[in-house]
Design a protein around this motif. Structure first.
Motif, PDB file in Angstrom:
ATOM      1  N   ARG A 146       0.847  -1.187   0.000  1.00  0.00           N
ATOM      2  CA  ARG A 146       0.000   0.000   0.000  1.00  0.00           C
ATOM      3  C   ARG A 146       0.882   1.236   0.000  1.00  0.00           C
ATOM      4  N   THR A 165       0.112   2.577  -5.066  1.00  0.00           N
ATOM      5  CA  THR A 165      -1.063   1.734  -5.204  1.00  0.00           C
ATOM      6  C   THR A 165      -2.323   2.598  -5.280  1.00  0.00           C
ATOM      7  N   ASP A 167      -5.772   4.152  -4.470  1.00  0.00           N
ATOM      8  CA  ASP A 167      -6.661   4.471  -3.356  1.00  0.00           C
ATOM      9  C   ASP A 167      -8.023   4.733  -3.985  1.00  0.00           C
TER      10      ASP A 167
END
Length: 334
Positions: A146, A165, A167
């Motif tokens: 993440r 990554t 969101d």
């Protein structure tokens, strides 16, 4: 003398700044305005490097980075050192020559060192255990990352290229806008509403074999990528997928970031990230539509080759393949 670019400074993902004063036979580097290392250079028959003071591994790495970025055609650096650089030898930054006191830095090895480009990653050290999912036997995959996973200053563009990554809450509106553009829709065929795209991204977020990524230039999002483990993907029946092969789907959403020079930057960064993320990854593959000649040409420009064409249920695809050895051999990163 090689055809050198006009580089005078390099930014590092750590926030530090590497600045050089260089002449034909001398290079002085400073880091954050503090002197770091001074080198004497001999450029024939290959670049020979001699140090005018004791150096640590950080200074040695910085000098290698500078010299490779300064001259993208340079493949080897010959170092002359009075003391064996133990840490650099253990990491692979340097390898010994047969002559005592002489060492080499190979471009193909340098760009395989994960730091400082790679974000926090457990993939490369994740143990192997075979599991079966969806009827396919493959290694158990690590927990997905993440946040930011890769960052590098592209010396040719003069801009940061980074990957983070997805969101969903932050990126949903731009993903929806990108997918509903006529240019993107002609290849992705994923037009839809915000809710449809929320569901699409949510399914991928829950899928352990795919990581969804946003590409950024100078921290401004411009592209969406899907990186997947090929062994458990729909592509696996069409070629002999290795346990750690990775595949990519690519979408450039912002019109001002299209063009060959931008593709060269983000495609090399994306593949670099995947090869660094797990040193067991031997190939990166893609399956663009076989009639997408422009994208196939861009990929061939980054050393992918078209292994064959094949038929998915929804399209005729070209199997594009880039091997690890081929990527790092004469690596074009700068």
């Amino acid at each position: 003398m090689p055809d050198l670019n006009d580089l005078t400074a390099l930014a590092l993902p750590t926030g530090s700044r590497l600045v050089a004063e260089e002449s034909e036979n001398r290079l002085s580097l400073s880091l954050d305005a503090q002197p770091l290392i001074t080198l004497r250079l001999t450029r024939e028959p290959e670049l020979q490097v001699r140090v005018e003071a004791r150096l640590d591994t950080q200074a040695l790495w910085a000098a290698c980075y500078w010299l490779f970025a300064r001259d993208p055609a340079c493949q080897h650096l010959a170092w002359h050192l009075d003391e064996a650089p133990v840490e650099a030898l253990l990491s692979g930054l340097l390898i010994p020559n047969e002559t005592a006191g002489q060492y080499r830095c190979e471009r193909a090895l340098f760009w395989q060192l994960p730091q400082p480009w790679l974000g926090a990653s457990m993939t490369g050290s994740y143990p192997q255990q075979r599991v079966i999912s969806g009827g396919k036997r493959h290694p158990l995959r690590p927990v997905k990352p993440r946040g930011e996973v890769y960052r590098r200053f592209d010396a040719r563009l003069g801009a940061w290229i980074s990957l983070r990554t997805v969101d969903i809450d932050l990126d949903l509106a731009r993903f929806n806008r990108w997918q509903n553009s006529a240019r993107v829709a002609s290849f992705w065929q994923e037009e839809g509403s915000l809710e449809q795209h929320r569901e699409y991204l949510g399914k991928l977020e829950a899928d352990p074999h795919t990581v969804t990524l946003i590409g950024c230039f100078d921290d401004q999002p411009f592209a969406y990528f899907e990186a997947y483990w090929a062994k458990e993907d729909r592509i696996a029946p069409f070629y002999e997928a290795g346990d750690y092969d990775r595949g990519i789907h690519m979408l450039v959403g912002e019109e001002n970031h299209r063009g060959p020079h931008k593709v060269a930057s983000w495609l090399s960064a994306l593949t670099h990230y995947l090869f660094l993320d797990d040193p067991r990854t031997q190939r990166v593959v893609a399956e663009p539509r076989a009639d997408n000649a422009k994208m196939i040409g861009y990929m061939q420009g980054q050393r992918f080759h078209c292994e064959k064409e094949f038929d998915f249920p929804h399209k005729r695809a070209a199997l594009m393949v880039l091997g690890r050895e081929r990527f790092f051999e004469r690596c074009g990163l700068a």
